[in-house]
Design an enzyme around this catalytic site. Structure first.
Site, PDB file in Angstrom:
ATOM      1  N   ILE A 147       0.824  -1.232   0.000  1.00 49.91           N
ATOM      2  CA  ILE A 147       0.000   0.000   0.000  1.00 49.91           C
ATOM      3  C   ILE A 147       0.857   1.281   0.000  1.00 49.91           C
ATOM      4  O   ILE A 147       0.327   2.379  -0.095  1.00 49.91           O
ATOM      5  CB  ILE A 147      -1.021   0.050   1.166  1.00 49.91           C
ATOM      6  CG1 ILE A 147      -0.347  -0.200   2.500  1.00 49.91           C
ATOM      7  CG2 ILE A 147      -2.174  -0.908   0.922  1.00 49.91           C
ATOM      8  CD1 ILE A 147      -1.228   0.149   3.695  1.00 49.91           C
TER       9      ILE A 147
ATOM     10  N   GLN B 270      13.168  -3.729   9.201  1.00 49.36           N
ATOM     11  CA  GLN B 270      11.965  -4.557   9.046  1.00 49.36           C
ATOM     12  C   GLN B 270      10.910  -3.957   9.973  1.00 49.36           C
ATOM     13  O   GLN B 270      11.161  -3.783  11.167  1.00 49.36           O
ATOM     14  CB  GLN B 270      12.227  -6.025   9.432  1.00 49.36           C
ATOM     15  CG  GLN B 270      10.988  -6.901   9.223  1.00 49.36           C
ATOM     16  CD  GLN B 270      11.188  -8.379   9.583  1.00 49.36           C
ATOM     17  OE1 GLN B 270      12.283  -8.784   9.999  1.00 49.36           O
ATOM     18  NE2 GLN B 270      10.141  -9.164   9.442  1.00 49.36           N
TER      19      GLN B 270
ATOM     20  N   HIS C  36       8.237 -11.324   4.773  1.00 56.67           N
ATOM     21  CA  HIS C  36       7.685 -10.929   3.473  1.00 56.67           C
ATOM     22  C   HIS C  36       8.812 -10.603   2.510  1.00 56.67           C
ATOM     23  O   HIS C  36       9.819 -10.010   2.877  1.00 56.67           O
ATOM     24  CB  HIS C  36       6.722  -9.737   3.602  1.00 56.67           C
ATOM     25  CG  HIS C  36       7.282  -8.572   4.346  1.00 56.67           C
ATOM     26  ND1 HIS C  36       7.381  -8.539   5.719  1.00 56.67           N
ATOM     27  CD2 HIS C  36       7.784  -7.389   3.912  1.00 56.67           C
ATOM     28  CE1 HIS C  36       7.902  -7.385   6.106  1.00 56.67           C
ATOM     29  NE2 HIS C  36       8.179  -6.663   5.019  1.00 56.67           N
TER      30      HIS C  36
ATOM     31  N   HIS D 252       9.695  -8.532  -0.793  1.00 51.29           N
ATOM     32  CA  HIS D 252       9.232  -7.447  -1.666  1.00 51.29           C
ATOM     33  C   HIS D 252       9.630  -7.777  -3.112  1.00 51.29           C
ATOM     34  O   HIS D 252      10.772  -8.177  -3.359  1.00 51.29           O
ATOM     35  CB  HIS D 252       9.948  -6.131  -1.326  1.00 51.29           C
ATOM     36  CG  HIS D 252       9.676  -5.568   0.033  1.00 51.29           C
ATOM     37  ND1 HIS D 252       8.810  -4.528   0.244  1.00 51.29           N
ATOM     38  CD2 HIS D 252      10.181  -5.871   1.261  1.00 51.29           C
ATOM     39  CE1 HIS D 252       8.792  -4.200   1.530  1.00 51.29           C
ATOM     40  NE2 HIS D 252       9.616  -5.005   2.175  1.00 51.29           N
TER      41      HIS D 252
HETATM   42  P1  AMP Z   1       9.296  -3.863   5.817  1.00 43.59           P
HETATM   43  O1  AMP Z   1      10.012  -2.568   6.128  1.00 43.59           O
HETATM   44  O2  AMP Z   1      10.096  -4.747   4.907  1.00 43.59           O
HETATM   45  O3  AMP Z   1       8.818  -4.560   7.064  1.00 43.59           O
HETATM   46  O4  AMP Z   1       8.060  -3.427   4.958  1.00 43.59           O
HETATM   47  C1  AMP Z   1       6.735  -3.556   5.331  1.00 43.59           C
HETATM   48  C2  AMP Z   1       5.932  -3.233   4.111  1.00 43.59           C
HETATM   49  O5  AMP Z   1       4.587  -3.593   4.353  1.00 43.59           O
HETATM   50  C3  AMP Z   1       5.964  -1.758   3.718  1.00 43.59           C
HETATM   51  O6  AMP Z   1       6.418  -1.621   2.381  1.00 43.59           O
HETATM   52  C4  AMP Z   1       4.496  -1.332   3.879  1.00 43.59           C
HETATM   53  O7  AMP Z   1       4.101  -0.385   2.928  1.00 43.59           O
HETATM   54  C5  AMP Z   1       3.761  -2.643   3.714  1.00 43.59           C
HETATM   55  N1  AMP Z   1       2.459  -2.706   4.363  1.00 43.59           N
HETATM   56  C6  AMP Z   1       2.157  -2.412   5.642  1.00 43.59           C
HETATM   57  N2  AMP Z   1       0.844  -2.605   5.881  1.00 43.59           N
HETATM   58  C7  AMP Z   1       0.296  -3.035   4.726  1.00 43.59           C
HETATM   59  C8  AMP Z   1      -1.015  -3.418   4.319  1.00 43.59           C
HETATM   60  N3  AMP Z   1      -2.050  -3.382   5.157  1.00 43.59           N
HETATM   61  N4  AMP Z   1      -1.201  -3.820   3.033  1.00 43.59           N
HETATM   62  C9  AMP Z   1      -0.177  -3.849   2.164  1.00 43.59           C
HETATM   63  N5  AMP Z   1       1.091  -3.510   2.492  1.00 43.59           N
HETATM   64  C10 AMP Z   1       1.327  -3.103   3.744  1.00 43.59           C
END
Ligand code: AMP
Ligand code: ZN
Length: 139
Positions: free
Chosen positions: A31, A93, A99, A101
């Site tokens: 998002i 993180q 997850h 990307h």
């Molecule tokens: P990280 O820094 O690798 O933990 O990244 C977490 C990612 O999750 C970020 O890019 C956020 O934009 C994404 N994110 C968080 N909440 C949501 C959500 N509800 N739907 C889709 N993506 C999300």
């Protein structure tokens, strides 16, 4: 896990733009996309990161990344897709559910910030010493 936002997405308690799903994994749009088509792939079973995820789920996520990145390339005519996993709070993180990307770059689009860093030769003695330390920790 109760308070985990991605577990809530798996359970359908929070909406998501789903692009792929199988028994073990789910892929959906980020998002806060770094680029058009920024997609996340997660295991359905909660695991915080690379140190916790099962071999089976890790394999499933990465096999799905092949399928989904092929679809991204086809759908968006991407010139490349960067795959990135931030492993631990110390490297930013934020969501503590594993997850991967997938961040595509379209032809003509500016370079992705996550794929641009300064190339500086390191000190070979330090590199060798560090490599040895890591290799010994594996044994
Ligand atoms: P990280 O820094 O690798 O933990 O990244 C977490 C990612 O999750 C970020 O890019 C956020 O934009 C994404 N994110 C968080 N909440 C949501 C959500 N509800 N739907 C889709 N993506 C999300
Ligand atoms: Zn979770």
């Amino acid at each position: 896990m109760e308070d985990c936002i991605f577990c809530k997405i798996v359970k359908g308690e929070i909406p998501s733009t789903k692009v792929y799903e199988d028994d073990q994994v789910l892929a959906f749009e980020d998002i806060n996309p770094i680029s058009k088509g920024h997609t996340l792939i997660i295991p359905k079973a909660h695991a915080e990161n690379l140190w916790e995820i099962s071999d089976e789920d890790l394999t499933a996520v990465h096999l799905a990344s092949k399928k989904v990145s092929e679809a991204i390339k086809k759908a968006l005519d991407s010139v490349g897709v960067a795959t990135l996993q931030l492993n631990g709070r110390g490297v930013n993180q934020v969501v503590m559910h594993y997850h991967l990307h997938l961040v595509p770059r379209s032809g003509g689009a500016p370079e992705l910030p996550i794929t641009k860093w300064e190339i500086k030769p390191g000190d070979m003695d330090t590199i060798q010493q560090t490599g040895q330390q890591i290799a010994e920790a594996i044994r």
